[in-house]
Scaffold this active site. Structure first.
Site, mmCIF file in Angstrom:
data_model
loop_
_atom_site.group_PDB
_atom_site.id
_atom_site.type_symbol
_atom_site.label_atom_id
_atom_site.label_comp_id
_atom_site.label_asym_id
_atom_site.label_seq_id
_atom_site.Cartn_x
_atom_site.Cartn_y
_atom_site.Cartn_z
ATOM 1 N N SER A 7 -9.659 -19.129 8.039
ATOM 2 C CA SER A 7 -9.570 -20.532 8.452
ATOM 3 C C SER A 7 -9.169 -21.389 7.261
ATOM 4 O O SER A 7 -9.943 -21.603 6.331
ATOM 5 C CB SER A 7 -10.918 -21.007 8.998
ATOM 6 N N HIS A 31 -6.140 -18.717 10.757
ATOM 7 C CA HIS A 31 -6.795 -19.490 11.819
ATOM 8 C C HIS A 31 -6.582 -20.970 11.516
ATOM 9 O O HIS A 31 -6.969 -21.456 10.450
ATOM 10 C CB HIS A 31 -8.283 -19.119 11.827
ATOM 11 N N ASP A 33 -7.341 -24.735 12.529
ATOM 12 C CA ASP A 33 -8.274 -25.582 13.281
ATOM 13 C C ASP A 33 -7.630 -26.924 13.588
ATOM 14 O O ASP A 33 -7.462 -27.767 12.695
ATOM 15 C CB ASP A 33 -9.550 -25.793 12.468
ATOM 16 N N MET A 35 -8.018 -30.405 15.220
ATOM 17 C CA MET A 35 -9.109 -31.294 15.649
ATOM 18 C C MET A 35 -8.581 -32.700 15.890
ATOM 19 O O MET A 35 -7.755 -33.191 15.105
ATOM 20 C CB MET A 35 -10.191 -31.345 14.577
ATOM 21 N N HIS A 64 -6.550 -22.891 17.055
ATOM 22 C CA HIS A 64 -7.840 -23.169 17.709
ATOM 23 C C HIS A 64 -7.856 -24.653 18.053
ATOM 24 O O HIS A 64 -8.042 -25.500 17.177
ATOM 25 C CB HIS A 64 -8.971 -22.782 16.740
ATOM 26 N N MET A 66 -9.271 -27.779 19.159
ATOM 27 C CA MET A 66 -10.502 -28.554 19.399
ATOM 28 C C MET A 66 -10.100 -29.984 19.715
ATOM 29 O O MET A 66 -10.284 -30.915 18.919
ATOM 30 C CB MET A 66 -11.408 -28.473 18.161
ATOM 31 N N MET A 135 -18.338 -19.818 19.381
ATOM 32 C CA MET A 135 -18.613 -20.726 18.265
ATOM 33 C C MET A 135 -20.055 -20.526 17.830
ATOM 34 O O MET A 135 -20.983 -20.625 18.645
ATOM 35 C CB MET A 135 -18.409 -22.190 18.691
ATOM 36 N N PHE A 141 -16.424 -28.753 11.372
ATOM 37 C CA PHE A 141 -16.382 -28.655 9.904
ATOM 38 C C PHE A 141 -16.543 -27.212 9.448
ATOM 39 O O PHE A 141 -17.218 -26.423 10.116
ATOM 40 C CB PHE A 141 -17.509 -29.495 9.286
ATOM 41 N N GLY A 143 -18.043 -24.607 6.496
ATOM 42 C CA GLY A 143 -19.170 -24.588 5.572
ATOM 43 C C GLY A 143 -20.512 -24.902 6.204
ATOM 44 O O GLY A 143 -21.476 -25.189 5.499
ATOM 45 N N ASP A 173 -16.796 -17.614 15.196
ATOM 46 C CA ASP A 173 -16.273 -18.676 14.331
ATOM 47 C C ASP A 173 -17.390 -19.630 13.916
ATOM 48 O O ASP A 173 -17.979 -20.303 14.769
ATOM 49 C CB ASP A 173 -15.183 -19.444 15.102
ATOM 50 N N GLY A 174 -17.664 -19.657 12.614
ATOM 51 C CA GLY A 174 -18.607 -20.635 12.082
ATOM 52 C C GLY A 174 -19.754 -20.004 11.317
ATOM 53 O O GLY A 174 -20.563 -19.273 11.890
ATOM 54 N N GLY A 175 -19.796 -20.236 10.012
ATOM 55 C CA GLY A 175 -20.907 -19.735 9.199
ATOM 56 C C GLY A 175 -20.922 -18.228 9.040
ATOM 57 O O GLY A 175 -21.979 -17.643 8.813
HETATM 58 C C1 DX5 Z 1 -15.298 -25.161 12.796
HETATM 59 C C2 DX5 Z 1 -14.001 -24.407 12.771
HETATM 60 C C3 DX5 Z 1 -14.065 -23.176 11.957
HETATM 61 C C4 DX5 Z 1 -14.395 -23.410 10.509
HETATM 62 C C5 DX5 Z 1 -15.020 -22.157 9.976
HETATM 63 O O1 DX5 Z 1 -15.210 -26.175 13.711
HETATM 64 O O2 DX5 Z 1 -13.605 -24.044 14.083
HETATM 65 O O3 DX5 Z 1 -12.906 -22.362 12.104
HETATM 66 O O4 DX5 Z 1 -13.269 -23.768 9.738
HETATM 67 O O5 DX5 Z 1 -15.427 -22.378 8.660
HETATM 68 P P1 DX5 Z 1 -16.646 -21.588 8.024
HETATM 69 O O6 DX5 Z 1 -16.345 -20.117 8.131
HETATM 70 O O7 DX5 Z 1 -16.681 -22.078 6.615
HETATM 71 O O8 DX5 Z 1 -17.897 -21.942 8.808
HETATM 72 ZN ZN ZN Z 2 -11.992 -22.576 14.257
#
Ligand code: DX5
Ligand code: ZN
Length: 217
Positions: A7, A31, A33, A35, A64, A66, A135, A141, A143, A173-175
């Site tokens: 990402s 990936h 994102d 938004m 992706h 969003m 998710m 975001f 991190g 996806d996420g953390g």
């Molecule tokens: C969050 C995004 C993710 C994000 C993942 O809304 O969809 O793709 O960038 O970032 P990390 O892996 O740092 O949580």
């Molecule tokens: Zn994403």
């Protein structure tokens, strides 16, 4: 075999091409994102960014989306080089139509669900999708911290896949990173989306090996 989707939201965007080159042997795809500041409380990338990426990488790119109006953006993202489109269940009134529309352009069609969205909302669409993106943080975001109960959600989705003899992919996806990637692969995840886990992780080479080893088991 589980793959790593990087990402770029977590990359140093002032040096994006160098950032991608720095990790390219350790990732399988990009990936992106997208938004809109409405579906999620952040604004990020649009068509100019995928055009920029395509000037220096041939890797597969997942867009992706969003945004509250994903359908309007699908054709443009595929034309500009996305190989997969991920739309959110929460904003698609006619999800089957949207999934078929994505596939009509030759792209992979994935459906994403937010942490609070139950798996039951996917019951009817599962036979039609190429994959489901679970998710594991609230989108918006990079991190953020992985929400621990999402591991069980992934295991249940994997059980549904086996029980119904379907072969959609499971993406997360996420953390995701050093602490949980192996456990997620063992739970059935095929695609690990990672921002910090790729671009801000000195252990990425080791993590990559751990993921490959766990995939073989
Ligand atoms: C969050 C995004 C993710 C994000 C993942 O809304 O969809 O793709 O960038 O970032 P990390 O892996 O740092 O949580
Ligand atoms: Zn994403």
């Amino acid at each position: 075999m589980a793959i790593v989707s990087a990402s770029i939201l977590a990359a140093n965007l002032a040096h994006l091409s160098e950032e991608v080159k720095r990790v390219q042997e350790l990732i399988d795809e990009i990936h992106l994102d997208v938004m809109d500041g409405h579906f999620v409380p952040n604004l990020t990338f649009g068509f100019p960014m995928i055009e920029a990426l395509r000037t220096f990488t041939n890797m597969p790119i997942d867009a992706h989306l969003m945004v509250t109006n994903p359908t309007e953006l699908i054709k443009g993202f595929v034309e500009k080089g996305a190989t997969r489109i991920t739309v959110h269940q929460e904003v698609c009134y006619h999800l089957h139509r949207t999934v078929e529309y994505i596939k009509s352009f030759g792209a992979e069609a994935f459906v994403a669900i937010n942490p609070a969205t139950p798996l039951s909302t996917l019951d009817e669409i599962l036979p039609y999708v190429d994959g489901i993106l679970v998710m594991t943080v609230n989108p918006g975001f990079s991190g953020q911290k992985f929400i621990p109960t999402m591991l069980d959600k992934i295991k249940r989705l994997n059980d549904i896949r086996k029980g119904r003899e379907l072969n959609f992919k499971i993406a997360v996806d996420g953390g995701v990173g050093n602490e949980n990637a192996v456990e997620l692969v063992r739970a059935g995840v095929d695609i690990l989306v990672m921002g910090y886990g790729v671009f801000r992780n000195p252990r990425l080479p080791e993590l990559r090996r751990e993921i490959l080893n766990a995939s073989g088991q």
